[in-house]
Design an enzyme around this catalytic site. Structure first.
Site, PDB file in Angstrom:
ATOM      1  N   ASP A 163      38.864  44.726  50.245  1.00  0.00           N
ATOM      2  CA  ASP A 163      37.823  45.723  50.530  1.00  0.00           C
ATOM      3  C   ASP A 163      37.796  46.098  52.013  1.00  0.00           C
ATOM      4  O   ASP A 163      38.556  45.559  52.833  1.00  0.00           O
ATOM      5  CB  ASP A 163      36.477  45.153  50.047  1.00  0.00           C
ATOM      6  CG  ASP A 163      35.519  46.238  49.598  1.00  0.00           C
ATOM      7  OD1 ASP A 163      35.713  47.411  49.953  1.00  0.00           O
ATOM      8  OD2 ASP A 163      34.544  45.892  48.898  1.00  0.00           O
ATOM      9  N   TRP A 197      38.533  52.907  49.675  1.00  0.00           N
ATOM     10  CA  TRP A 197      37.638  54.055  49.455  1.00  0.00           C
ATOM     11  C   TRP A 197      38.256  55.404  49.806  1.00  0.00           C
ATOM     12  O   TRP A 197      37.543  56.376  50.082  1.00  0.00           O
ATOM     13  CB  TRP A 197      36.318  53.896  50.229  1.00  0.00           C
ATOM     14  CG  TRP A 197      35.713  52.541  50.186  1.00  0.00           C
ATOM     15  CD1 TRP A 197      35.665  51.681  49.117  1.00  0.00           C
ATOM     16  CD2 TRP A 197      35.064  51.855  51.271  1.00  0.00           C
ATOM     17  NE1 TRP A 197      35.025  50.523  49.462  1.00  0.00           N
ATOM     18  CE2 TRP A 197      34.646  50.605  50.780  1.00  0.00           C
ATOM     19  CE3 TRP A 197      34.791  52.193  52.602  1.00  0.00           C
ATOM     20  CZ2 TRP A 197      33.963  49.674  51.584  1.00  0.00           C
ATOM     21  CZ3 TRP A 197      34.115  51.275  53.390  1.00  0.00           C
ATOM     22  CH2 TRP A 197      33.709  50.038  52.884  1.00  0.00           C
ATOM     23  N   GLY A 198      39.579  55.485  49.859  1.00  0.00           N
ATOM     24  CA  GLY A 198      40.223  56.787  50.075  1.00  0.00           C
ATOM     25  C   GLY A 198      40.187  57.288  51.507  1.00  0.00           C
ATOM     26  O   GLY A 198      40.499  58.456  51.748  1.00  0.00           O
ATOM     27  N   ASP A 218      32.413  54.115  45.481  1.00  0.00           N
ATOM     28  CA  ASP A 218      32.172  53.445  44.195  1.00  0.00           C
ATOM     29  C   ASP A 218      31.756  54.425  43.098  1.00  0.00           C
ATOM     30  O   ASP A 218      30.922  55.307  43.307  1.00  0.00           O
ATOM     31  CB  ASP A 218      31.058  52.404  44.356  1.00  0.00           C
ATOM     32  CG  ASP A 218      31.521  51.219  45.183  1.00  0.00           C
ATOM     33  OD1 ASP A 218      32.630  51.279  45.759  1.00  0.00           O
ATOM     34  OD2 ASP A 218      30.757  50.242  45.242  1.00  0.00           O
TER      35      ASP A 218
HETATM   36  C1  GAL Z   1      32.573  47.837  47.450  1.00  0.00           C
HETATM   37  C2  GAL Z   1      33.709  48.108  46.466  1.00  0.00           C
HETATM   38  C3  GAL Z   1      33.228  47.779  45.086  1.00  0.00           C
HETATM   39  C4  GAL Z   1      32.772  46.332  45.045  1.00  0.00           C
HETATM   40  C5  GAL Z   1      31.738  46.070  46.115  1.00  0.00           C
HETATM   41  C6  GAL Z   1      31.367  44.591  46.202  1.00  0.00           C
HETATM   42  O1  GAL Z   1      32.998  48.124  48.740  1.00  0.00           O
HETATM   43  O2  GAL Z   1      34.100  49.443  46.573  1.00  0.00           O
HETATM   44  O3  GAL Z   1      34.244  48.020  44.144  1.00  0.00           O
HETATM   45  O4  GAL Z   1      33.880  45.494  45.216  1.00  0.00           O
HETATM   46  O5  GAL Z   1      32.190  46.481  47.377  1.00  0.00           O
HETATM   47  O6  GAL Z   1      30.452  44.329  47.209  1.00  0.00           O
END
Ligand code: GAL
Length: 417
Positions: A163, A197-198, A218
């Protein structure tokens, strides 16, 4: 016909063309040679993740999903990865700097869960973050990449979602490359899923770094989110190819925010666009209708087709071109053994038609087709479908050109079921 400029010999012209070609190809991505070759993720990942289901990242949720894969026949359809998201560790590293599985969520440790999942013939994935902390505030891997990769390998982890929270400003690519190299340095083939996130046009370099890359923020559990993701990414379809795929985010099928028709379109669009298909629901409670959608072997086969090319939009003659950000009804893409055409009732109920003559790289002719949700078959010079529910989708697999010069388009009127 173009004639050569009078003062240029054909040899000189050939040499100039050659140099120009070299220069041009040198500036373009050469998709196959520069793709990450880590032995896994050649096809879009098929699996499950706890996050969209609102389940905890625990041994209990992972093993329940793994058992459901076996009992519901999902494993037989190719679903393989059982992935745990943010929140599996304690809030601090141990004295040696290692990440520590939360003992309340993993009373027998992480390797024990991994072993149980492997004993079922499935694979196991975990989540981490390229910054100092994950999005939920657990320790991130920045500065610990090699140590964390070694720890993952020691637990026999098969999939690493990485992430982008709490990161330093600047280009994200080097951060993601550091973890790629750390994973490659272990003795284990670990699918590397960039959750970035692209940003920084990740699709332009993602294939050299990971096996998939998130193309945006998301997903949320509603039609607008689903439609927006599909609409916004039709233009980057060509970046997906074997070993590296645009990731549209985890599925919301089964989570109650979509109608049955919308779940067909959500699953179908993700499938034909070659996104990873990561189920995001509590499989111990899934309804029969949602289960039927995620168990459609023919739609899964389109997703897993060896050609690995993502579908995109095409414009039938007489129709308006796509509008930015709005889901377009007409989709097509090549398969190793035919073509896929998707029709989406994006703007409401009614009949949609598409002539094969308008489908890029297919062209006019009489072909056989099967609509994959209903199983209906036919042949003709195009496809046509009447939708009784808005946002529904029909997916046609188009095969063999029919030799005889027969007929016009064969219309079928039904709701896929
Ligand atoms: C976001 C991610 C999600 C999920 C989330 C968990 O940044 O895009 O898919 O993993 O964090 O906190």
């Amino acid at each position: 016909m173009h004639s050569l400029p009078p003062l240029m010999s054909s040899t000189t012209f050939t040499m100039i063309s050659f140099v120009v070609t070299l220069l041009l190809t040198g500036t373009r991505a050469s998709p196959l040679t520069r793709r990450l070759d880590n032995g896994v993720g050649v096809k879009p990942a098929l699996g499950w993740n706890n996050y969209n289901a609102g389940l905890s990242a625990s041994a209990e949720s992972a093993l329940a999903a793994a058992n459901a894969f076996v009992q519901l026949g999902l494993q037989d359809l190719g679903y393989t990865y059982i992935n745990l998201d943010d929140g599996w560790s304690t809030m601090a590293r141990d004295a040696d700097g290692n990440l520590v599985p939360d003992p309340n969520k993993f009373p027998n440790g992480m390797k024990n869960v991994s072993d149980q999942i492997h004993a079922l013939g499935l694979k196991f994935g975990l989540y981490g973050d390229s910054g100092t902390a994950t999005c939920a505030g657990f320790p991130g891997s920045q500065g610990y990449e090699a140590q964390d990769a070694t720890l993952l390998a020691s637990w026999d982890v098969d999939y690493w979602k990485y992430d982008n929270c709490n990161t330093p400003s600047g280009d994200s690519q080097p951060r993601y490359e550091t973890m790629r190299d750390a994973l490659l340095a272990t003795d284990r083939d670990i699918l590397y899923s960039l959750c970035q996130w692209g940003v920084d046009s990740v699709w332009e370099w993602g294939a050299s770094v990971g096996n998939s890359w998130r193309v945006g923020g998301d997903i949320t559990n509603n039609w607008n989110s689903v439609a927006n993701i599909a609409a916004s990414n039709a233009g980057i379809a060509s970046y997906s190819a074997p070993g590296g795929f645009n990731d549209y985010d985890m599925l919301e099928v089964g989570n109650g925010g979509l109608t049955e028709a919308e779940e067909r379109a959500h699953f179908g669009l993700w499938a034909i666009c070659k996104s990873p298909l990561l189920l995001g629901t509590d499989l111990t409670k899934i309804s029969d209708s949602s289960l039927a959608i995620i168990k459609n072997a023919d739609v899964i086969a389109v997703n897993q087709d060896s050609l690995g090319r993502a579908a995109s939009t095409f414009t039938p003659s007489g129709q308006a071109a796509p509008t930015s950000g709005q889901l377009y009804p007409y989709w097509s893409g090549p398969l190793s053994d035919g073509f896929v055409i998707g029709l989406v009732a994006a703007d409401g109920v009614g009949t949609l038609n598409a002539s094969f003559a308008d489908v890029p790289d297919l062209g006019a002719g009489t072909y056989s087709w099967t609509e994959l949700y209903s199983g209906k078959t036919g042949s003709g010079d195009g496809v046509s479908w009447t939708f009784e529910a808005e946002h529904d989708m029909a997916i046609f697999k188009v095969t063999g050109k029919v030799p005889s010069q027969s007929s016009s388009a064969v219309s079928t009127s039904a709701t896929p079921s």
